[in-house]
Design a protein around this motif. Structure first.
Motif, PDB file in Angstrom:
ATOM      1  N   ASP A   1       0.798  -1.417   0.075  1.00 43.08           N
ATOM      2  CA  ASP A   1       0.220   0.052  -0.071  1.00 43.08           C
ATOM      3  C   ASP A   1       0.725   1.404  -0.065  1.00 43.08           C
ATOM      4  O   ASP A   1       0.269   2.229   0.127  1.00 43.08           O
ATOM      5  CB  ASP A   1      -0.989   0.009   1.164  1.00 43.08           C
ATOM      6  N   LYS A   2       2.082   1.098  -0.467  1.00 42.20           N
ATOM      7  CA  LYS A   2       3.029   2.321  -0.289  1.00 42.20           C
ATOM      8  C   LYS A   2       3.709   2.287  -1.670  1.00 42.20           C
ATOM      9  O   LYS A   2       4.075   1.351  -2.176  1.00 42.20           O
ATOM     10  CB  LYS A   2       4.119   2.374   0.714  1.00 42.20           C
TER      11      LYS A   2
ATOM     12  N   GLN B   1       8.621   5.152  -1.864  1.00 39.34           N
ATOM     13  CA  GLN B   1       8.622   5.482  -0.256  1.00 39.34           C
ATOM     14  C   GLN B   1       9.679   4.698   0.390  1.00 39.34           C
ATOM     15  O   GLN B   1      10.091   5.106   1.460  1.00 39.34           O
ATOM     16  CB  GLN B   1       7.280   5.694   0.195  1.00 39.34           C
TER      17      GLN B   1
ATOM     18  N   GLU C   1      12.347   6.061   2.930  1.00 42.59           N
ATOM     19  CA  GLU C   1      12.345   5.594   4.464  1.00 42.59           C
ATOM     20  C   GLU C   1      13.510   4.982   4.677  1.00 42.59           C
ATOM     21  O   GLU C   1      14.393   5.208   5.744  1.00 42.59           O
ATOM     22  CB  GLU C   1      11.459   4.756   4.620  1.00 42.59           C
TER      23      GLU C   1
ATOM     24  N   SER D   1      -5.386   7.853  12.034  1.00 45.32           N
ATOM     25  CA  SER D   1      -4.499   6.945  11.565  1.00 45.32           C
ATOM     26  C   SER D   1      -4.304   7.371  10.149  1.00 45.32           C
ATOM     27  O   SER D   1      -3.060   7.276   9.636  1.00 45.32           O
ATOM     28  CB  SER D   1      -4.942   5.565  11.758  1.00 45.32           C
ATOM     29  N   ARG D   2      -5.498   7.427   9.177  1.00 40.79           N
ATOM     30  CA  ARG D   2      -5.003   7.677   7.830  1.00 40.79           C
ATOM     31  C   ARG D   2      -4.298   9.103   7.440  1.00 40.79           C
ATOM     32  O   ARG D   2      -3.404   9.300   6.737  1.00 40.79           O
ATOM     33  CB  ARG D   2      -6.412   7.586   6.909  1.00 40.79           C
TER      34      ARG D   2
ATOM     35  N   ALA E   1      -2.060  10.331   9.628  1.00 43.21           N
ATOM     36  CA  ALA E   1      -0.678  10.069  10.008  1.00 43.21           C
ATOM     37  C   ALA E   1      -0.068   9.403   8.788  1.00 43.21           C
ATOM     38  O   ALA E   1       1.102   9.900   8.448  1.00 43.21           O
ATOM     39  CB  ALA E   1      -0.660   9.248  11.040  1.00 43.21           C
ATOM     40  N   ARG E   2      -0.814   8.393   8.156  1.00 44.94           N
ATOM     41  CA  ARG E   2      -0.094   7.778   7.115  1.00 44.94           C
ATOM     42  C   ARG E   2       0.206   8.793   5.684  1.00 44.94           C
ATOM     43  O   ARG E   2       0.880   8.347   5.063  1.00 44.94           O
ATOM     44  CB  ARG E   2      -0.969   6.575   6.440  1.00 44.94           C
TER      45      ARG E   2
ATOM     46  N   GLU F   1       3.172  11.025   6.788  1.00 46.98           N
ATOM     47  CA  GLU F   1       4.411  10.151   6.838  1.00 46.98           C
ATOM     48  C   GLU F   1       5.368  10.665   5.672  1.00 46.98           C
ATOM     49  O   GLU F   1       6.475  10.944   5.998  1.00 46.98           O
ATOM     50  CB  GLU F   1       4.326   8.901   6.634  1.00 46.98           C
ATOM     51  N   SER F   2       5.262  10.632   4.456  1.00 44.65           N
ATOM     52  CA  SER F   2       5.949  10.581   3.172  1.00 44.65           C
ATOM     53  C   SER F   2       6.513  12.073   3.279  1.00 44.65           C
ATOM     54  O   SER F   2       7.637  12.438   2.707  1.00 44.65           O
ATOM     55  CB  SER F   2       5.134  10.327   1.962  1.00 44.65           C
TER      56      SER F   2
ATOM     57  N   ARG G   1       3.543  -8.584   6.847  1.00 44.87           N
ATOM     58  CA  ARG G   1       3.022  -7.287   7.451  1.00 44.87           C
ATOM     59  C   ARG G   1       1.985  -7.888   8.573  1.00 44.87           C
ATOM     60  O   ARG G   1       1.319  -8.731   8.424  1.00 44.87           O
ATOM     61  CB  ARG G   1       2.226  -6.470   6.482  1.00 44.87           C
TER      62      ARG G   1
ATOM     63  N   ASP H   1      -0.348  -6.305  10.166  1.00 40.29           N
ATOM     64  CA  ASP H   1      -1.739  -6.110   9.759  1.00 40.29           C
ATOM     65  C   ASP H   1      -2.393  -6.787   8.847  1.00 40.29           C
ATOM     66  O   ASP H   1      -3.704  -7.355   8.935  1.00 40.29           O
ATOM     67  CB  ASP H   1      -2.125  -4.540   9.501  1.00 40.29           C
TER      68      ASP H   1
END
Ligand code: G1P
Length: 319
Positions: free
Chosen positions: A57-58, A62, A66, A108-109, A111-112, A115-116, A300, A302
């Motif tokens: 999902d990234k 990314q 990271e 939470s979304r 924050a995601r 993030e990038s 993962r 999750d």
């Protein structure tokens, strides 16, 4: 345009020759070549850069940024080309989206999404004519200046649990010069990579490189040690690249410039290799890309448990 007309080959970076202990210079800059056309993934890459293809999902790129940030590289320069605007957008803020998620209380979304844009200070330079990896790295010279720097290639993903770049930076601190990442591959596959002849040098995972050849015929390859897409480079590589003639595929090859450095350590220190034994995921072609997604999804926390169970029953039904 001929080579002598191309400003990138003529532009000299002012070289400040007061070198304290170069090997101790803290490395803060990462260069990520991202100008490739991604033809192996057409039509997906007709209007979307291949670096933006999702791995689970990234976007693939990314993971690479990271990795650079985790190794302490807070300044990232992407060498891009036409149609690469989505890369800039991805690492920038998206206020509209952030506000919408904030209004919904979807923390939470939110924050995601953020993030990038918080990973590193991003910079972009265009490669113009795609003349090869060596040429892409040379495009970074004005930004990098006279400091050692890292190069990360987007097709190789390194599992964050097996830190490679940090180890390469340590080896550079110890020996100076440049450090490349090497991995043993099936000898039949060596023609897909840059290949190194090397001898052990101290630590178990460190070798001194004596010879490098880009994508050799497996019958003539000096070893089965393949260059994987991580480099910690002495800035001396820029001077060498300015005079490196097109090599394999008519492109200016980074491997050829590193070969010149390995052959004459007076040019900019020796070339060492860190032999990586950790987890690497290749996203370079469609088969490898699918395998990378399945492996990463399985691991993962999750998604993994449910996905693994589904995969088991899918495979047993298919067999
Ligand atoms: C590049 C380098 C090659 C290296 C490879 C690693 O090749 O030129 O030396 O082994 O990356 O992924 P590319 O795969 O971009 O053709």
């Amino acid at each position: 345009m001929t080579r002598s007309q191309d400003p990138i080959f003529r532009r000299k970076v002012p070289v400040i020759v007061i070198r304290m202990t170069p090997s101790r210079t803290r490395i803060t800059k990462a260069v990520i070549p991202a100008a490739g056309l991604g033809t192996r993934f057409l039509p997906a890459t007709k209007a979307t850069p291949k670096e933006m293809l999702p791995v689970v999902d990234k976007p693939a790129i990314q993971y690479v940024v990271e990795e650079a940030a985790t190794a302490g590289l807070s300044d990232v320069l992407m060498v891009t080309g036409r149609n690469k605007r989505p890369l800039e957008d991805h690492f920038d803020r998206n206020y509209e989206l952030e506000e919408a998620l904030d209004r919904k209380g979807d923390e939470s979304r939110l924050a995601r999404v953020q993030e990038s844009s918080d990973l590193a200070t991003m910079h972009y330079v265009r490669q113009g004519d795609p003349k090869g990896l060596g040429h892409a790295v040379l495009c970074a010279a004005p930004h990098v200046g006279d400091q050692p720097f890292a190069v990360l290639l987007g097709d190789d993903l390194i599992d964050p649990r097996d830190p490679l770049l940090q180890r390469m930076i340590e080896v550079r601190e110890q020996h100076g010069g440049s450090v490349i990442a090497l991995m043993e591959v099936d000898p039949a596959q060596i023609g897909l990579y840059g290949c190194a002849a090397a001898v052990p040098d101290g630590d178990d995972d460190v070798v001194l490189v004596s010879d490098l050849v880009e994508k050799p015929d497996p019958a003539d390859a000096p070893s089965n040690l393949a260059i994987i897409g991580r480099y910690v480079l002495d800035p001396a590589v820029f001077e060498v690249l300015r005079t490196t003639e097109p090599g394999r595929g008519g492109e200016i090859q980074l491997t050829d410039a590193l070969q010149a450095l390995a052959a004459d350590p007076d040019l900019g220190g020796p070339v060492h290799g860190v032999v990586f034994k950790g987890r690497r995921y290749d996203t370079g072609d469609r088969g490898d890309y699918l395998r990378a997604i399945v492996r990463l999804a399985c691991e993962r926390e999750d998604l993994g448990p449910e996905f693994r169970a589904w995969l088991r029953s899918f495979v047993s039904e298919e067999m």
